[in-house]
Scaffold this active site. Structure first.
Site, PDB file in Angstrom:
ATOM      1  N   SER A  87       0.816  -1.212   0.000  1.00  0.00           N
ATOM      2  CA  SER A  87       0.000   0.000   0.000  1.00  0.00           C
ATOM      3  C   SER A  87       0.851   1.265   0.000  1.00  0.00           C
ATOM      4  CB  SER A  87      -0.931   0.005   1.212  1.00  0.00           C
ATOM      5  OG  SER A  87      -1.815  -1.074   1.115  1.00  0.00           O
ATOM      6  N   GLU A 262      -9.760   7.369   2.325  1.00  0.00           N
ATOM      7  CA  GLU A 262      -9.443   5.936   2.199  1.00  0.00           C
ATOM      8  C   GLU A 262     -10.401   5.057   3.001  1.00  0.00           C
ATOM      9  OE1 GLU A 262      -6.072   4.256   4.223  1.00  0.00           O
ATOM     10  OE2 GLU A 262      -5.879   2.644   2.768  1.00  0.00           O
ATOM     11  N   HIS A 310      -4.428  -1.976  -4.854  1.00  0.00           N
ATOM     12  CA  HIS A 310      -4.196  -3.362  -5.276  1.00  0.00           C
ATOM     13  C   HIS A 310      -5.371  -4.186  -4.788  1.00  0.00           C
ATOM     14  CE1 HIS A 310      -3.432  -4.067  -1.071  1.00  0.00           C
ATOM     15  NE2 HIS A 310      -2.588  -3.034  -1.079  1.00  0.00           N
ATOM     16  N   HIS A 335      -1.481  -9.434  -0.900  1.00  0.00           N
ATOM     17  CA  HIS A 335      -2.028  -8.752  -2.063  1.00  0.00           C
ATOM     18  C   HIS A 335      -1.807  -9.592  -3.312  1.00  0.00           C
ATOM     19  CE1 HIS A 335      -0.622  -5.022   0.398  1.00  0.00           C
ATOM     20  NE2 HIS A 335      -1.654  -5.634   0.945  1.00  0.00           N
TER      21      HIS A 335
HETATM   22 MG    MG Z   1      -4.203   1.608   3.279  1.00  0.00          MG
HETATM   23 ZN    ZN Z   2      -2.666  -4.958   2.625  1.00  0.00          ZN
END
Ligand code: MG
Ligand code: ZN
Length: 377
Positions: A87, A262, A310, A335
């Site tokens: 991230s 976010e 992602h 991820h």
């Molecule tokens: Mg984050």
């Molecule tokens: Zn993550």
């Protein structure tokens, strides 16, 4: 200011979409016509791949606010040193337009500081904000206001908040500001001295008891450490998003704003291979999207971009699933490398059609703001 001059006319811009990085795609010249927006709101659902969106949609009665977006594109999320991004590298690609190494916060592959879109917005007199459902020092929000070689440097990231002059922040991680292990600084006090109204308590649900006076900067801590999951009672993201856009809009009505919001914990549900966690966080994030769209629709001058850094979990909706029961599969506790959808709404949204590098989102936002009309990837 340059962007305000551009506002008065329809901009017709020529640019090349040649990627900076080693993409196999040939260069093509593209002509895009758009009305420059005054405001940009970038919404990042951490770990939000297509399956997360799909599961959230079915479990929400087969509908999402995301369906209101007219422009849909795809970005390539890989990092500088790894096909599978984290991230930090993922957010730094959006915030600063560079492919960097996993763990990097606002620095390039050589650990040099790179100016972020939020900092450039500040430098151009725009108002800025960051909101997260993680610690505000966590990788995604941090990559917009901080420059540190490692995402683990939470206390250093917190100190960078004072350097950037973010007008508004809402998120967890209060302890990195006032219970610091590496120095004696009390960043709550330092922020107050530099013009912030800061809560000296936290509340899991953002409320208006702390006055959001648009003549001051504003900081609100929703947790000492990590905010709760939605399933455990957290519900501030939609309301905080609504209030934040109003605050930034009123803070200085003559200038625009840049806001990053976010939905941090969609990713945490993916890491936990927990479909219910993913779905509840996805629906919460979509409710925040709904609040932002209401503002953008009424304002008419706001570009809203929704994407993810992602996918997380290699999440799948397996046979046997129904509209109200997801039979989930997962390929990973980390991820994955799949292409990531980008949704855009409002003036400048046309720029986000197609398939492009994650770094191009930075270039397209700068282009939309009129910061630089000659460079885009
Ligand atoms: Mg984050
Ligand atoms: Zn993550």
């Amino acid at each position: 200011m340059k962007f305000r001059v551009l506002l008065s006319c329809l901009a017709i811009l020529f640019f090349s979409c040649t990627p900076k990085s080693n993409s196999p795609q040939p260069a093509t010249d593209v002509v895009v016509e758009f009305n420059p927006p005054q405001n940009i709101i970038l919404m990042i659902g951490d770990g939000m791949g297509l399956t997360q969106i799909t599961a959230g949609m079915y479990m929400n009665g087969n509908k999402l606010n995301l369906e209101q977006f007219s422009v849909v594109g795809l970005h390539k999320p890989y990092a500088f040193n790894d096909l599978i991004t984290d991230s930090a590298a993922g957010a730094t690609a959006f915030s600063a337009g560079v492919k960097t190494y996993n763990g990097a916060i606002g620095v390039n592959a050589d650990t040099a500081h790179v100016q972020t879109i939020l900092e450039e917005a500040e430098a151009n007199g725009l108002n800025t904000g960051v909101i997260a459902t993680s610690e505000i020092t966590h990788a995604t929000p941090a990559s917009f206001f901080a420059h540190q070689p490692s995402r683990n440097q939470h206390e250093d990231i917190a100190a960078d908040m004072l350097k950037t002059g973010v007008d508004l922040f809402i998120g967890g991680g209060k302890k990195y500001f006032d219970q610091r292990e590496n120095d004696e600084r009390n960043l709550m006090e330092e922020l107050r001295k530099s013009g912030y109204v800061i809560a000296d308590y936290f509340h899991q649900d953002f409320d208006d008891s702390l006055k959001m006076d648009p003549q001051f900067n504003f900081g609100y801590f929703t947790a000492n450490d990590k905010p709760l999951p939605v399933a455990a009672g957290r519900d501030y993201l939609p309301y905080a998003s609504k209030r934040a856009v109003e605050f930034l809009d009123q803070r200085n009505p003559d200038s625009g704003f840049f806001l990053m919001i976010e939905g941090s914990q969609i990713d945490w549900g993916g890491h936990a291979n927990d479909s219910d966690y993913i779905v509840t966080e996805m629906i919460d994030f979509d409710q925040a999207i709904g609040e932002v769209l209401k503002f953008a629709e009424a304002d008419g001058n706001t570009l809203v971009i929704v994407t993810a850094d992602h996918e997380t979990g290699g999440y799948a909706i397996n046979p046997g699933s129904s509209m109200d029961t997801i039979i989930a599969g997962f390929t990973s506790g980390y991820h994955t490398g799949t292409l990531i959808p980008v949704f855009a709404y409002g003036p400048g949204s046309e720029l986000f059609n197609g398939i492009y590098e994650n770094t191009a989102i930075f270039d397209k936002m700068r282009l939309a703001f009129g910061f630089d009309k000659n460079e885009v990837n």
